[in-house]
Design a protein around this motif. Structure first.
Motif, PDB file in Angstrom:
ATOM      1  N   LEU A 143       0.823  -1.212   0.000  1.00 51.87           N
ATOM      2  CA  LEU A 143       0.000   0.000   0.000  1.00 51.87           C
ATOM      3  C   LEU A 143       0.857   1.262   0.000  1.00 51.87           C
ATOM      4  O   LEU A 143       0.595   2.213  -0.733  1.00 51.87           O
ATOM      5  N   PHE A 144       1.901   1.276   0.812  1.00 46.72           N
ATOM      6  CA  PHE A 144       2.712   2.492   0.862  1.00 46.72           C
ATOM      7  C   PHE A 144       3.481   2.679  -0.437  1.00 46.72           C
ATOM      8  O   PHE A 144       3.621   3.787  -0.942  1.00 46.72           O
ATOM      9  N   ASN A 145       3.950   1.569  -0.982  1.00 48.87           N
ATOM     10  CA  ASN A 145       4.632   1.662  -2.254  1.00 48.87           C
ATOM     11  C   ASN A 145       3.671   2.137  -3.341  1.00 48.87           C
ATOM     12  O   ASN A 145       4.063   2.838  -4.266  1.00 48.87           O
ATOM     13  N   LEU A 146       2.428   1.779  -3.184  1.00 50.00           N
ATOM     14  CA  LEU A 146       1.414   2.274  -4.123  1.00 50.00           C
ATOM     15  C   LEU A 146       1.323   3.797  -4.020  1.00 50.00           C
ATOM     16  O   LEU A 146       1.207   4.502  -5.030  1.00 50.00           O
ATOM     17  N   PHE A 147       1.402   4.275  -2.792  1.00 52.10           N
ATOM     18  CA  PHE A 147       1.415   5.731  -2.603  1.00 52.10           C
ATOM     19  C   PHE A 147       2.602   6.349  -3.333  1.00 52.10           C
ATOM     20  O   PHE A 147       2.459   7.340  -4.065  1.00 52.10           O
ATOM     21  N   VAL A 148       3.752   5.728  -3.165  1.00 49.78           N
ATOM     22  CA  VAL A 148       4.945   6.243  -3.839  1.00 49.78           C
ATOM     23  C   VAL A 148       4.731   6.225  -5.355  1.00 49.78           C
ATOM     24  O   VAL A 148       5.035   7.192  -6.063  1.00 49.78           O
ATOM     25  N   ALA A 149       4.176   5.127  -5.824  1.00 45.53           N
ATOM     26  CA  ALA A 149       3.922   5.021  -7.265  1.00 45.53           C
ATOM     27  C   ALA A 149       3.012   6.149  -7.729  1.00 45.53           C
ATOM     28  O   ALA A 149       3.260   6.792  -8.751  1.00 45.53           O
ATOM     29  N   PHE A 150       1.971   6.374  -6.957  1.00 45.87           N
ATOM     30  CA  PHE A 150       1.047   7.450  -7.317  1.00 45.87           C
ATOM     31  C   PHE A 150       1.775   8.785  -7.345  1.00 45.87           C
ATOM     32  O   PHE A 150       1.540   9.613  -8.221  1.00 45.87           O
ATOM     33  N   GLU A 151       2.617   8.989  -6.376  1.00 45.21           N
ATOM     34  CA  GLU A 151       3.325  10.271  -6.340  1.00 45.21           C
ATOM     35  C   GLU A 151       4.253  10.422  -7.529  1.00 45.21           C
ATOM     36  O   GLU A 151       4.356  11.501  -8.109  1.00 45.21           O
ATOM     37  N   ILE A 152       4.928   9.344  -7.896  1.00 48.37           N
ATOM     38  CA  ILE A 152       5.802   9.416  -9.081  1.00 48.37           C
ATOM     39  C   ILE A 152       4.973   9.823 -10.286  1.00 48.37           C
ATOM     40  O   ILE A 152       5.298  10.752 -11.035  1.00 48.37           O
ATOM     41  N   MET A 153       3.877   9.125 -10.412  1.00 45.15           N
ATOM     42  CA  MET A 153       2.988   9.352 -11.545  1.00 45.15           C
ATOM     43  C   MET A 153       2.444  10.775 -11.518  1.00 45.15           C
ATOM     44  O   MET A 153       2.484  11.497 -12.522  1.00 45.15           O
ATOM     45  N   LEU A 154       1.954  11.179 -10.361  1.00 42.57           N
ATOM     46  CA  LEU A 154       1.317  12.489 -10.271  1.00 42.57           C
ATOM     47  C   LEU A 154       2.338  13.605 -10.430  1.00 42.57           C
ATOM     48  O   LEU A 154       2.092  14.582 -11.138  1.00 42.57           O
ATOM     49  N   ALA A 155       3.493  13.433  -9.782  1.00 40.36           N
ATOM     50  CA  ALA A 155       4.503  14.487  -9.898  1.00 40.36           C
ATOM     51  C   ALA A 155       4.840  14.694 -11.371  1.00 40.36           C
ATOM     52  O   ALA A 155       4.912  15.829 -11.859  1.00 40.36           O
ATOM     53  N   SER A 156       5.022  13.587 -12.086  1.00 42.61           N
ATOM     54  CA  SER A 156       5.311  13.720 -13.514  1.00 42.61           C
ATOM     55  C   SER A 156       4.169  14.427 -14.217  1.00 42.61           C
ATOM     56  O   SER A 156       4.381  15.282 -15.078  1.00 42.61           O
ATOM     57  N   SER A 157       2.960  14.054 -13.826  1.00 45.91           N
ATOM     58  CA  SER A 157       1.824  14.663 -14.525  1.00 45.91           C
ATOM     59  C   SER A 157       1.739  16.153 -14.201  1.00 45.91           C
ATOM     60  O   SER A 157       1.385  16.941 -15.070  1.00 45.91           O
ATOM     61  N   TYR A 158       2.063  16.547 -12.973  1.00 46.10           N
ATOM     62  CA  TYR A 158       2.040  17.979 -12.657  1.00 46.10           C
ATOM     63  C   TYR A 158       2.976  18.722 -13.594  1.00 46.10           C
ATOM     64  O   TYR A 158       2.641  19.774 -14.135  1.00 46.10           O
ATOM     65  N   VAL A 159       4.161  18.151 -13.742  1.00 52.54           N
ATOM     66  CA  VAL A 159       5.159  18.840 -14.566  1.00 52.54           C
ATOM     67  C   VAL A 159       4.674  18.909 -16.017  1.00 52.54           C
ATOM     68  O   VAL A 159       4.739  19.954 -16.656  1.00 52.54           O
ATOM     69  N   LEU A 160       4.170  17.783 -16.482  1.00 52.39           N
ATOM     70  CA  LEU A 160       3.759  17.752 -17.890  1.00 52.39           C
ATOM     71  C   LEU A 160       2.583  18.689 -18.144  1.00 52.39           C
ATOM     72  O   LEU A 160       2.514  19.358 -19.171  1.00 52.39           O
ATOM     73  N   ILE A 161       1.659  18.734 -17.206  1.00 52.36           N
ATOM     74  CA  ILE A 161       0.445  19.517 -17.444  1.00 52.36           C
ATOM     75  C   ILE A 161       0.732  21.013 -17.283  1.00 52.36           C
ATOM     76  O   ILE A 161       0.066  21.849 -17.885  1.00 52.36           O
ATOM     77  N   ASN A 162       1.728  21.346 -16.498  1.00 56.29           N
ATOM     78  CA  ASN A 162       2.015  22.761 -16.268  1.00 56.29           C
ATOM     79  C   ASN A 162       3.130  23.301 -17.147  1.00 56.29           C
ATOM     80  O   ASN A 162       3.506  24.451 -17.036  1.00 56.29           O
ATOM     81  N   ARG A 163       3.659  22.440 -18.000  1.00 63.51           N
ATOM     82  CA  ARG A 163       4.762  22.880 -18.842  1.00 63.51           C
ATOM     83  C   ARG A 163       4.258  23.905 -19.853  1.00 63.51           C
ATOM     84  O   ARG A 163       3.213  23.729 -20.458  1.00 63.51           O
ATOM     85  N   ARG A 164       4.996  24.944 -20.010  1.00 63.29           N
ATOM     86  CA  ARG A 164       4.675  25.974 -20.993  1.00 63.29           C
ATOM     87  C   ARG A 164       3.233  26.440 -20.893  1.00 63.29           C
ATOM     88  O   ARG A 164       2.562  26.657 -21.896  1.00 63.29           O
ATOM     89  N   THR A 165       2.783  26.542 -19.686  1.00 60.85           N
ATOM     90  CA  THR A 165       1.413  26.988 -19.509  1.00 60.85           C
ATOM     91  C   THR A 165       1.315  28.470 -19.851  1.00 60.85           C
ATOM     92  O   THR A 165       2.287  29.196 -19.780  1.00 60.85           O
ATOM     93  N   THR A 166       0.132  28.890 -20.234  1.00 59.34           N
ATOM     94  CA  THR A 166      -0.055  30.288 -20.608  1.00 59.34           C
ATOM     95  C   THR A 166      -0.965  30.951 -19.581  1.00 59.34           C
ATOM     96  O   THR A 166      -1.582  30.283 -18.761  1.00 59.34           O
ATOM     97  N   ALA A 167      -1.051  32.256 -19.681  1.00 50.56           N
ATOM     98  CA  ALA A 167      -1.805  33.009 -18.686  1.00 50.56           C
ATOM     99  C   ALA A 167      -3.236  32.509 -18.584  1.00 50.56           C
ATOM    100  O   ALA A 167      -3.802  32.396 -17.497  1.00 50.56           O
ATOM    101  N   SER A 168      -3.819  32.178 -19.734  1.00 49.43           N
ATOM    102  CA  SER A 168      -5.226  31.800 -19.694  1.00 49.43           C
ATOM    103  C   SER A 168      -5.415  30.423 -19.081  1.00 49.43           C
ATOM    104  O   SER A 168      -6.526  30.041 -18.742  1.00 49.43           O
ATOM    105  N   ARG A 169      -4.329  29.669 -18.948  1.00 50.65           N
ATOM    106  CA  ARG A 169      -4.551  28.296 -18.523  1.00 50.65           C
ATOM    107  C   ARG A 169      -3.760  27.865 -17.308  1.00 50.65           C
ATOM    108  O   ARG A 169      -3.793  26.713 -16.917  1.00 50.65           O
ATOM    109  N   VAL A 170      -3.068  28.809 -16.720  1.00 51.41           N
ATOM    110  CA  VAL A 170      -2.282  28.434 -15.550  1.00 51.41           C
ATOM    111  C   VAL A 170      -3.220  27.960 -14.445  1.00 51.41           C
ATOM    112  O   VAL A 170      -2.897  27.105 -13.629  1.00 51.41           O
ATOM    113  N   ARG A 171      -4.421  28.488 -14.440  1.00 45.42           N
ATOM    114  CA  ARG A 171      -5.446  28.089 -13.491  1.00 45.42           C
ATOM    115  C   ARG A 171      -5.723  26.591 -13.515  1.00 45.42           C
ATOM    116  O   ARG A 171      -5.879  25.939 -12.487  1.00 45.42           O
ATOM    117  N   ALA A 172      -5.792  26.076 -14.740  1.00 48.78           N
ATOM    118  CA  ALA A 172      -6.103  24.654 -14.893  1.00 48.78           C
ATOM    119  C   ALA A 172      -5.040  23.804 -14.208  1.00 48.78           C
ATOM    120  O   ALA A 172      -5.361  22.864 -13.480  1.00 48.78           O
TER     121      ALA A 172
END
Ligand code: NA
Ligand code: NA
Lengths: 511, 188, 116, 203, 89, 788, 140
Positions: free
Chosen positions: A133-162
């Protein structure tokens, strides 16, 4: 042999490290990414074969038998979902590379995209494979952290909110996850899933039920279950097509997977789970209605995603072998289809320069190829035969009727209704964007903004990648026989739970 | 004794220039470039010159002691990172003052790769992923030396964390600073 | 109670009292500069005393490490005082009305007159 | 390491003494005190005083110095251990007294406390001496250095509890600290300078 | 007997900690708060050392050293940057 | 059979490239597979009539019971003749009908062929799921065929309507199939027919299946999609909306008659809806001026008639159904094609504009008259033969008499609109200029001529028709009757009814103009189109309303709802089933108290702080105090890391805060908003604290796993620091994962902070590329960029 | 074996309540601090979940194993601390970026969602229009 289980997790991580170190060599990065994903596809296929033939493959990391060490478990379910996920990741990477070459030129390297993409792959793989279970948490964090970076990359003013919405909601759910782990450990003294199943039996019913529900919520946020779904349509549509595709296709599914895994391995329950069925119905309806209210293509697809998460919850709510078979099939189908649709949406915005359906028109005439690439996954999503969606939906419907409870019947009715609404939604896209008068593309309003591109440039790589995915959805349908069989076996494994428990706890010898 | 900075043309007023300078006469910390004298402090630079290597030694201690006492790669790396923070605070942007001048992402990448390889190497010797082994050598004069293979994981951790801290200084520190200058947010 | 214990007890309590005085000063003094005095000196003394008082109870291999703690504190406290004080003066947080003499202000006036 | 554009390197601030890097042996010798300090720290941390620990301490110290070299400086330091010990003892005593005074001010005067900022021009002209003096002064009774004008050798000292004669008292204290510090670590030349100054003050 | 001494020491340190917290809350300036935080951390270092003495277990020495160091670096950075921010105004 | 079905689809799949270049040839190619199917069916006619039924079976997924099972029985044969025969004719007709360069022409050939294939598969299906698959395929093909290029608003709307209505039915039907299949254990229709299921499951399934049948066959109240779909080109209407697709519903009921024989309400319901549809369709047909729409409503009416027969469940009724299916297919296809010719050659289909067409196009008129006779039930056409059988089927007393009366009345309407069609389309009218007409190509007339002759042939050669129909009817009701299709049964009631229908119909047609004036004044309470619009409108309003209320777009609200869910779902369980907590105590270590006090005070301070830096410093205090808690709890490693991380966090915050305003810029929220926030967060805090107490008291032994760590650390990992042993050895994988999170986050920070500059750089690079790109082009082609 | 005492339960409750409240604010910086505080709470909970709070550090040597604190939750909390830190810095950078792009760091409502709420009103009007249109069509 069991070493192969670690490959999908460790290989991309090592490659990510190298990709970071070689941050200035675009071709090396591309090659590394494709090569690694290719290897993992093969590896996942081998894992699936072995898991199916010889039973779950368990790797006790560091040689420490679970529950002392962390066990990676490739059973049928994990291997199957891993395989399909990696195939999609491969195709999306191909698309991404094509898009980046088209937009930024061949020499454009990135210290961000390639390493992070690989880490994302590692996180997804780990989430499928881990038995802790805890390793699952770590896995989720790896996944989510990557997704944060990918989703916020080169964000623009109109979409930084998202990006903020996504990041904050995910972080909050991570905090809930951590809290849940704290409570689980407080109550049981272990975090190994198989071990937890044994410990749960010795607890009074109130904490057990509360824990089960807490887990539902934690994974419900990740998988966008109503009423925890709000963040998804506000955030996913605002990333570049390949990113949205991969997040939409995989992350929510991993959430569902985690929910299924934890609920079924750890807790015991009778078939037909009213709460889950209720949540499933709400998810289906709210999602579908949301889709009908949208004018933005990507948002509409996102709402449909929410809606179809409801299908998967429905299968879990049925809570018997047939229901789980249906969920597994549905996940396999939906991963490919949802990714394809977002990629196609990316192609569409390249031709139209907008995401607003009301400003599109005549696409079928402009590019019949794109029309076909859209039609197949869209019909599949709507569950129209003979596409994969129909097969998966059929499995769900059969289970809903077969379970023989009022809740089952009602929910099955909602599934049917949602199918219709889905068809309506995609048909509206067709009538608005693909039919009608041909419109001049709106130019590229902001070249730094990867989401809206009106240049009309599409590299062959992008189209080919989309084509590969379309073919794979067709393939999922064509191989429905073997897929359904293996899903059924996986579902049987899940429900009985014996194979998993003995593989994790009984097999290894300590130290 | 004249004040060399009093007539510096770059400053808006001589008062401001004087008022803002505690700059020492020598470069205590920095080898490469000279920074704005207003941001220098003799006391801090001098202390940092002594404290910085001390803290690095401390961090190495933590790295190796972790197996037996409080410490470990995390703490070690973080402490080393704080040493660089101090250096950054005293000397401004991190310059070429170290022999190994490495971009932080590269350091991060190397750390990650080492950590993962530590996990994979045992497989080459027929072990399990992430299996650890310990080797003991008897060295004359120095006594018994025990090396545990999982130490390499800790070293990977150390390097990666150090890289992360340096990267934060590069981005949140210098990056934002440069941004302020570029956008004309500052008064200089 | 041995002499060592007595020594330890005196050190510990004196140290704690010193720390407490510092904290009281921190609360009662009128401006940053004065509070800094309270924050640095009694704290440093208090910590050093407490280190002494505690070291008595420890094995040598551990106690030696406490020397480092004391050294760190003694070296760094004045630096912090100077930095904060300087910043406070620049930000105008030092209350001029509590000052009997202010050579720094005089000097600044002087410089300004010279350049203008 | 960080900044790709070397635009800040175009010129050095005037007044900095740049030391030649041409004499490696001399440089190595200069670094011996630092190495000694690092090894001492290493030993104190481990708490085990055997050749093995010392050996690794030296290895670590050398590596640290080699990897992260500090720029060479011109200033010479002559350690006089006896005087240094004296300085430390003096400092410790002063710390006790200053604590008492601050405590007194804090409890008795509190918000009504008075202070002064006094300018003191030092005799010697050296970075590290100035810093050490400032450090010592800051630990001393109710004072700390608020601002240093290094170019003009002036310390601006914030002094608590000052009265009529504060200015002169603070000046004398600071110069006294300078004398002690120079006696402990200064060169012969500097010692002569402070002593001359001291005599002229007293005389 | 020693137990009482340790208890008194802890009590005084706790009181001092609470007082510094009050200063942190009252402010008024950022620098005041930074100073208060520094005092707070120093008090934790002191308490840690007292705890080691009481338990006669010195394994936390590194901890104390690290804390002392951190308090310094943290406070300096805060002070430095506050100062910078003022000068950028 | 599988090969034939597949060949349809395969050729359709490969046809588009051909259609792009040789549009007309494509139609001829497209006609080949249906022709083959027709030949194949004809070749098997004898065998089928002899009771031999070829079966083919391919399994798709055994687990899901998903199979393709095809069986050629009498009903399938009848339908195949219709589908493939008319398919061939329509495709040939289309070759002349479509203008060569139009997009419609290119699109329609493959789609029509695909449709033919789907229809062929549908009629052959002997498995409920097979049937459903082809059923939906026909829906999709119809959507694309009706919509065509979707340029006009009407075509988009009509195709969408057809799609939604029929898919709704299809899905409900699927549900019915599944109920049927799950309750009886098989999806094979022949097996189900052998052992007809009974009970509530069958009853429910029947209801669901009927919805499917009714929508597809345009029964009231779902009928309106059919007239709307008349925006499609005429050949398509002829094929889909007359001859084949709309028959699928009727076919379905016929197909399942033996399966649902135990369901007693089936005939009643079908009769009710069928009759209603018959009237509504006929009534509307009398009012339409557009020939095609007139015909479309006529089709609706006829479908109602067919539905009545399909549900009858009696031998004679089924006999009549088979006859009527053939008859309707033949005459309706003919009429549509003929009207297509009229439209094509005159440019209009409006009764009020057409005049003297019959004189100008005599052959066309002849063909039309032949078909119309069949429609009206005039001997010796097949229409008459079938209608006679239908009248015969409902001879009797009681409720059956009501149906009989209904059929007669409906037939009167049929005759009336038939007359209206003929007169309106072909007669010369006073006051109307003769319409200008282009000569008809022979190839275009040939297909309707063939079908018209078929109307005649099937009637004249009634023994053949009877044999075919009887084979079906016997299977449907499981026994044979003594009635036979024929032209002459003596002076009996059916003959009288036929006469009444004809005369009544003609009379009605004569006084139709007056009737129309009357009709215009009547209120129209039931309008299917309006109902559909209303449903769609309210669906949209519902969608927007629900989404607008649920998806409020405010992050605090979202987070609040997530918290509320946590409180309500697991919280209530915990609250409702709480057991007393044992061993409650205030503290384990006195030092916890002051630290707790510090944490709580600092937390309160954070809430009140208005300056960012103050809040950050107070959070720092919380962090350090928690570090203190860790020390107290015996976790020095944890405390060390906590302190280090806290300091680094503080530094990172301060670095960023340099740039942000000193105070929080947030607009203060009103009290109305603040109170729920306070309540939710308080409840959340209480929940966690409470849960921590309850959960930690649920366990009664120390963790066995931890015990193992403590015992095995030294020999297993040669570490004395057990926490470190766990981190880098026992659970090293967590650490590796955590490292990747760190690496990712650092990379992300860099990409965020440094991206401003790089974005600017990139933009320049791109605009450079762009300018080079445009500079390299010829000046004339600057506008549209590379499109495919 | 109740490992959490009342004081700690109150602390946990206080931390979570504070964190939740901050999370519900609009200022990104407050939200971020909320997440930091929640992270603190979760880590504390993890450590508390382990065992008796009177435990000694799990360092093998002098202390008997029975008196040691539970090492596993400590290890997990350690991992969690670092992860929370990583994500906090990321969110911090995001706050900075938002400020840079927007000139403020508030989390505003989604534009598209607001558009849909407006659409509802428009739709009601349009619906009346269609009704009228249909009526006129019917009376034609
Ligand atoms: Na763009
Ligand atoms: Na300090």
């Amino acid at each position: 042999m069991s070493e192969l289980v670690a490959v999908p997790v460790l290989l991309p991580l090592a490659a990510a490290g190298l990709s970071m170190a070689f941050g200035r060599f675009a071709d090396v990065q591309r090659l590394l990414g494709l090569l690694v994903l290719g290897v993992i596809v093969v590896d996942a296929a081998v894992l699936l074969y072995f898991a199916d033939v010889h039973g779950p493959l368990v790797l006790h990391l560091g040689g420490w038998a679970a529950p002392v060490g962390i066990a990676l478990v490739a059973d049928r379910l994990a291997a199957l979902l891993l395989l399909i996920s990696v195939v999609v990741m491969f195709a999306v990477l191909l698309y991404s590379i094509g898009q980046r070459i088209t937009d930024y030129g061949r020499g454009a390297a990135s210290t961000t995209f390639h390493p992070i993409y690989l880490v994302l792959c590692s996180g997804v793989s780990l989430a499928y494979l881990t038995g802790d279970l805890f390793n699952l948490f770590v896995a989720f964090e790896i996944m989510l952290a990557s997704s944060y970076v990918l989703i916020n990359r080169r964000t623009t003013a109109s979409r930084v909110r998202a990006g903020m919405t996504y990041t904050i909601v995910s972080l909050s759910s991570s905090v809930l996850f951590l809290t849940m782990i704290g409570l689980v450990y407080a109550a049981t003294g272990t975090v190994n899933l198989a071990d937890l199943a044994l410990e749960m039996g010795q607890l009074p019913p109130a904490p057990v039920r509360a824990l089960a529900l807490l887990m539902v919520i934690v994974f419900g946020v990740k998988s966008a279950m109503v009423p925890l779904h709000f963040w998804l349509p506000d955030s996913y549509p605002n990333a570049p097509a390949p990113i949205t595709a991969i997040l939409a296709a995989l992350l929510t599914k991993v959430g569902i997977y985690a929910m299924i895994r934890t609920q079924i391995v750890v807790f015991e329950r009778e078939p037909s789970w009213p709460l889950m069925l209720t949540l499933a119905m709400a998810t289906m309806i709210i999602g579908a209605l949301g889709a009908l209210a949208q004018n933005d293509l990507n948002r509409m697809l996102s709402f449909l995603l929410v809606s179809h998460i409801g299908f998967m919850l429905f299968g879990l709510g049925v809570y018997d072998i047939a229901g789980l078979t249906g969920v597994i099939l549905y996940i396999v189908h939906h991963i490919t289809v949802q990714a394809t649709l977002f990629l196609v949406s990316g192609l569409i915005t390249r031709y139209t320069g907008t995401v607003a359906l009301s400003r599109m028109g005549g696409l079928a005439k402009i590019s019949p190829l794109v029309a076909v690439l859209f039609a197949v996954p869209a019909l599949s999503l709507a569950g129209v035969p003979p596409f994969s969606g129909f097969v998966a939906k059929l499995a769900l419907l059969r289970s809903g009727i077969g379970v023989g409870t009022v809740w089952g019947y009602v929910a099955t009715g909602v599934v049917v209704l949602t199918s219709l609404l889905t068809l309506y939604a995609v048909a509206r896209v067709w009538t608005r964007a693909f039919w009608g008068q041909v419109r001049e593309p709106e130019g590229d309003p902001d070249p730094t903004d990867e989401l809206v591109v009106g240049t009309g440039d599409t590299s062959p790589g992008m189209v080919q990648a989309t084509g590969v995915l379309v073919l794979s959805t067709v393939l999922v349908a064509a191989l429905a026989g073997p897929l359904a069989e293996i899903s059924q076996r996986a579902a049987t494994d899940l429900i009985t739970g014996e194979a998993y428990r003995t593989a994790v706890l009984g097999g290894g010898s300590g130290g | 004794m004249t004040d060399p900075r009093a007539s510096d043309g770059r400053e808006e007023t001589a008062v401001g220039a004087w008022f803002h300078s505690d700059a020492p006469a020598e470069r205590w910390l920095l080898s490469g470039y000279s920074r704005d004298p207003r941001e220098r402090t003799i006391l801090l630079e001098l202390v940092a010159r002594v404290v910085f290597p001390t803290v690095i030694v401390f961090s190495v201690y933590l790295l190796f002691a972790g197996h037996y006492r409080s410490g470990g790669g995390f703490s070690g790396g973080l402490v080393a990172g704080q040493a660089f923070v101090l250096r950054y605070l005293a000397g401004g942007r991190l310059d070429d003052s170290s022999t190994v001048s490495m971009r932080p992402p590269v350091l991060i990448g190397i750390g990650l790769t080492i950590a993962v390889l530590t996990g994979l190497v045992p497989v080459l010797f027929g072990g399990v992923v992430l299996e650890s082994a310990s080797f003991t050598f008897a060295v004359p004069l120095l006594g018994k030396i025990k090396v545990v293979s999982s130490l390499f994981l800790d070293i990977g951790v150390y390097l990666l964390i150090l890289g992360v801290v340096l990267d934060l200084l590069r981005t949140l520190g210098s990056g934002i600073e440069a941004d302020i200058v570029e956008l004309g947010g500052g008064s200089r | 109670m041995s002499w060592l214990d007595l020594f330890s007890a005196v050190c510990l309590i004196a140290g704690a009292v010193s720390c407490l005085f510092g904290a009281i000063g921190l609360l009662t003094f009128p401006d940053v500069a004065a509070r800094l005095q309270a924050a640095t000196k009694p704290q440093t003394l208090g910590l050093v005393l407490i280190l002494l008082g505690s070291a008595v109870h420890l094995e040598v291999r551990y106690a030696s490490g406490l020397i480092l703690v004391g050294l760190f504190q003694a070296i760094t406290a004045p630096v912090l005082a100077q930095l904060v004080g300087r910043a406070a003066y620049r930000a105008g947080s030092v209350r001029r009305d509590t000052l009997d003499a202010d050579h720094l202000a005089r000097r600044i006036e002087h410089e300004r007159g010279r350049t203008l | 390491m960080v900044d790709p554009e070397p635009r800040h390197r175009q010129r050095r601030t005037r007044g900095e003494h740049v030391v030649s890097r041409r004499y490696p042996i001399g440089r190595a010798v200069r670094r011996l005190p630092m190495l000694g300090w690092l090894v001492l720290v290493w030993l104190l941390l481990w708490g085990t005083y055997d050749p093995g620990t010392a050996f690794f301490g030296i290895v670590v110290g050398v590596l640290v110095i080699w990897f992260f070299p500090a720029p060479p400086i011109a200033t010479d330091i002559r350690l006089r251990p006896l005087r240094l010990g004296q300085l430390v003892l003096f400092l410790a005593w002063d710390l006790v007294v200053s604590t008492g005074r601050v405590a007194f001010e804090a409890i008795v005067r509190g918000p009504r406390v008075r202070a002064s900022i006094v300018a003191v021009t030092l005799v010697t002209d050296s970075d590290h001496l100035m810093a050490m003096v400032a450090n010592a002064v800051s630990l001393a009774p109710g004072n700390f250095v608020l601002q240093i004008d290094r170019a003009n050798r002036i310390c601006y000292v914030y002094a608590l509890g000052a009265g009529e004669h504060a200015t002169e008292r603070v000046r004398r204290e600071v110069l006294g600290w300078e004398r002690r510090v120079v006696h402990a670590v200064g060169t012969g030349e500097q010692v002569r300078m402070v002593d001359r100054n001291h005599r002229s003050e007293v005389g | 007997m020693m137990g009482v001494v340790f208890a008194i020491t802890f009590g005084l340190l706790c009181l001092a900690g609470l007082l510094s917290l009050v200063r942190l809350l009252l402010g008024r300036g950022t620098l005041d708060r930074i100073v208060a935080l520094d005092v707070f951390i120093t008090l934790i270092v002191a308490a840690t050392c007292v705890g080691m003495g009481r338990n006669e277990d010195g394994s936390n020495v590194a901890l104390a050293a690290a804390f002392a160091l951190l308090a310094f670096i943290g406070s300096v950075s805060a002070a430095r940057l506050v100062e910078k921010k003022e000068s950028h105004r | 059979m599988l090969a034939l079905v597949t060949s349809h689809l395969l050729v359709a799949f490969l046809l588009p490239p051909v259609a792009m270049r040789h549009t007309r040839a494509a139609y001829l190619v497209a006609a080949l597979p249906p022709a083959a199917a027709l030949c194949w069916a004809l070749a098997h006619t004898a065998a089928v009539l002899a009771g031999d039924q070829p079966v083919e079976r391919v399994t798709w997924s055994a687990t899901l019971g998903l199979e393709f099972v095809f069986r050629l029985d009498a009903l399938a044969l009848v339908m195949t003749l219709l589908v493939s025969g008319i398919g061939v004719l329509v495709l040939l007709y289309s070759r002349w009908y479509f203008e060569t360069p139009s997009g419609d022409a290119k699109r329609s050939a493959p789609l029509l062929l695909a449709f033919a294939g789907a229809m062929f598969g549908l009629v052959l299906a002997d498995h409920l799921l097979t049937l459903y698959i082809f059923w939906e395929l026909t829906t999709i093909c119809s959507f694309l065929l009706v919509g065509q290029s979707g340029v006009s608003r009407e075509s988009r709307r009509a195709s969408l309507q057809a799609l939604l209505v029929t898919t709704l039915g299809g899905l409900v039907m699927l549900l019915g199939f599944i109920v049927l299949g799950e309750s009886s254990g098989t999806y094979r229709i022949s097996q189900l027919a052998a052992e007809p299921p009974a009970g509530s499951a069958a009853a429910v399934a029947t209801g669901l299946i009927l919805v499917g049948a009714f929508t597809k066959s345009a029964q009231v109240p779902f009928h309106n999609w059919l007239p709307a779909a008349m925006v499609a080109p005429t050949p398509i209407s002829a094929y889909l909306h007359a001859a084949s697709m709309v028959k699928a519903g009727v076919f379905l009921v016929g197909r399942l008659t033996p399966v649902l024989s135990e369901v007693s309400y089936l005939p009643v319901v079908t009769a009710m809806f069928g009759l209603l549809t018959m009237f509504v369709g006929g009534w509307r047909a009398l009012r339409e001026y557009d020939l095609k729409l007139l015909l479309a409503y006529g089709t609706v009416s006829q479908l109602g008639f067919l539905m009545v027969l399909a549900g009858s469940g009696s031998y004679t009724g089924e006999l009549a159904l088979a006859g009527m299916l053939l008859a309707h297919g033949a005459f309706k296809a003919t009429l549509f094609l003929v009207i297509g010719i009229v439209d094509h050659q005159t440019g209009t289909r409006d009764i009020r504009e057409l005049s003297g067409v019959g004189r100008r196009l005599p052959w066309v008129a002849t063909v039309a008259v032949l078909a119309a006779m069949s429609m009206a039930g005039v001997p010796p056409m097949i229409g008459f033969v079938a209608k006679e059988a239908a009248f015969e089927a409902y001879l009797g007393g009681g409720s059956v008499a009501v149906v009989e009366a209904g059929i007669v009345l409906g037939s009167v309407l049929t005759v009336a609109y038939t007359a209206r069609l003929l007169v309106g389309g072909f007669a010369s009218k006073r006051g109307t200029m003769p319409t200008e007409v282009h000569p008809t190509p022979a190839g275009m007339l040939l297909p309707p001529a063939v079908t018209a002759l078929l109307c005649l042939a099937l009637g004249v050669a009634y023994p053949l028709t009877d044999e075919l129909a009887a084979t079906y009817a016997e299977r449907a009701v499981g026994g044979s009757g003594d009635y036979h299709l024929g032209l002459w049964h003596g002076f009996k009631l059916p003959l009288l009814f036929s006469l009444i229908t004809l005369l009544g119909g003609l009379a009605l047609a004569a006084c139709n103009p007056e009737l129309n004036r009357l009709r215009d004044r009547l209120p129209r309470p039931l309008q299917a189109q309006r109902g559909y619009e209303r449903v769609m409108g309210s669906l949209e309003r519902l969608a927007v309303g629900v989404t607008g209320r649920v998806q409020v777009g405010s992050l605090p609200t979202y987070l609040g709802i997530i918290l509320l869910t946590v409180l309500i779902v697991p919280g209530s369980v915990l609250l409702l089933r709480v057991t007393p907590i044992e061993q409650l105590r205030w503290w384990d270590n006195v030092l916890q108290l002051p630290l707790a006090l510090v944490i709580l005070i600092a937390a309160a301070g954070v809430l009140r702080a208005t300056r960012r830096i103050t809040a950050v410093l107070l959070v720092g205090v919380i962090g350090y105090a928690i570090g203190g808690m860790f020390i107290v709890g015996g976790g020095p490693d944890l405390a060390l890391t906590q302190f280090l991380v806290e300091t680094l966090t503080l530094i990172a915050f301060v670095l960023v805060l340099r740039r942000l305003p000193a105070r929080f810029t947030e607009t203060p929220s009103s009290r109305r908003v603040r109170l729920p926030k306070v309540l939710i967060s308080l409840a959340g805090g209480v929940f966690v604290g409470f849960a921590a107490l309850i959960f930690s008291s649920a366990r009664d032994t120390p963790s066995a796993v931890s015990r193992e760590y403590l015992e095995r650390a030294e020999e297993g990992t040669s570490a004395t620091n057990v926490v470190n042993a766990i981190i880098i050895d026992f659970r090293a994988f967590d650490t590796v994962g955590e490292l990747s999170v760190l690496a990712v986050a650092a990379t992300g920070v860099a990409s965020l902070v440094l991206s401003a500059g790089s974005a600017r750089r990139r933009k320049h690079a791109r605009s450079d590329r762009e300018s080079r790109f445009t500079a390299g082009r010829l000046p004339g082609e600057g506008g549209g960029k590379g499109r495919t | 074996m109740n490992t959490v005492n009342l004081t700690m339960a109150i602390v946990l409750g206080g931390l979570y309540a504070t964190g939740f409240y901050l999370l519900l604010q609009r200022s990104l910086m407050r939200v971020l601090l909320g997440i930091v505080i929640l992270g603190h709470g979760a880590n504390l909970l993890l450590q508390l979940a382990g065992g008796s709070q009177a435990g000694r550090p799990p360092m093998l040597g002098d202390t008997p194993i029975g008196r040691m604190a539970d090492p596993l939750p400590q290890a997990m909390a350690l991992t969690a601390i670092v992860i929370t830190f990583a994500l906090t810095t990321f969110l911090l950078a995001l706050a900075y970026r938002a400020w840079q792009l927007l000139g403020h760091d508030e989390v505003q409502d989604d534009v598209e969602d607001r558009r849909i709420r407006r659409l509802e009103a428009e739709l009601a009007e349009a619906d009346e229009d269609t009704e009228r249109e249909l009526d006129s069509e019917a009376t034609r």
